[in-house]
Design an enzyme around this catalytic site. Structure first.
Site, PDB file in Angstrom:
ATOM      1  CG  ASN A  30     -54.386 -61.706 -25.295  1.00  0.00           C
ATOM      2  OD1 ASN A  30     -54.257 -62.300 -26.360  1.00  0.00           O
ATOM      3  ND2 ASN A  30     -55.462 -60.969 -25.007  1.00  0.00           N
ATOM      4  CD  GLU A  31     -56.081 -59.123 -28.597  1.00  0.00           C
ATOM      5  OE1 GLU A  31     -56.867 -58.431 -27.917  1.00  0.00           O
ATOM      6  OE2 GLU A  31     -56.448 -59.865 -29.521  1.00  0.00           O
TER       7      GLU A  31
END
Length: 262
Positions: free
Chosen positions: A173-174
């Site tokens: 995630n990110e």
């Protein structure tokens, strides 16, 4: 010594009491009734629901990482974990299985986001990522494996012998641009592609303005900005290659000065 486990979940939970016309919903779902039926109205059946995502999956330190295997099985046996990014304890009463079950109840598709061996202040070198890769493969097997497989049998024992319709997974995630992400990503990608060639794989890296330097079926695009910034993104994908990975806008919100939230 007697141990009493006290559940604070409400009696009126989603699908515990089934209104007329909703008989197909799971009777053992753990989702509050109002939340569940509001979601059913908001999400038409072509939407996907992300199972575990965002900084909840990523967090600050690997010692507190979300571990899907600790969120399945009997509720009273789940150890829970400390969500160190938002500073609260989660009992994981709603775990990986319940999210998969919810997507099935709502007629949507699940998108499973798992940790790529990267936290905000802690990272695994690509040379040591193999246990994380195997954990992801086990999670896919839990969701869509045969009820005779190792992890598919755990799902079957929880009352769901039929595989869930898991078609999408997101690696991290990110995390794009963080040390080790691309090396780790490729290990996950290659292992999943080999074992589950039908699974669509989502990268954290933005391909809206330039091509990715690694294979992916979709790329995850997040935006949090003010209203002017949001409207300025209306042409963000106009020149994105139509032959490359597809855009998956999984997080977007107007916030700060022109939002009701600080």
């Amino acid at each position: 010594m007697n141990i009493v486990v006290l559940f604070t979940l409400p009696i009126w939970t989603f699908n515990k009491i089934i209104p007329s016309g909703c008989e197909d919903f799971h009777a053992n779902s753990d989702i509050r009734i109002l939340w569940g039926f509001r979601l059913a109205k908001v999400f038409p059946n072509h939407f996907s629901i992300v199972c575990g995502s965002g900084t909840y999956v990523e967090g600050n330190y690997l010692q507190n990482k979300y571990q899907w295997k600790d969120t399945v099985g009997p509720w009273e046996e789940r150890p829970g974990h400390f969500n160190d990014i938002w500073n609260y304890w989660s009992d994981d009463g709603i775990g990986y299985f319940e999210y998969l079950q919810l997507t099935e109840d709502l007629g949507t598709l699940p998108v499973w986001v798992f940790n790529a061996g990267i936290r905000r202040h802690d990272k695994i070198n690509t040379s040591n990522i193999a246990p994380y890769v195997q954990d992801a493969l086990d999670g896919i097997e839990f969701a869509k494996g045969s009820p005779r497989s190792k992890w598919g049998s755990v799902r079957a024992a929880m009352g769901h012998p039929k595989p869930f319709d898991l078609r999408f997974v997101a690696i991290g995630n990110e995390d794009c641009g963080l040390f080790n992400y691309e090396g780790n990503y490729l290990r996950f990608h290659d292992a999943i592609r080999y074992a589950y060639p039908d699974i669509k794989i989502i990268s954290n890296c933005d391909a809206s303005t330039k091509p990715l330097n690694h294979p992916a079926d979709l790329f995850d695009y997040h935006i949090y900005t003010d209203s002017n910034g949001m409207f300025s993104k209306s042409t963000q994908f106009d020149h994105t290659s139509r032959s490359g990975p597809k855009a998956f806008v999984s997080e977007y919100a107007v916030w700060r000065k022109d939002s009701i939230f600080p």
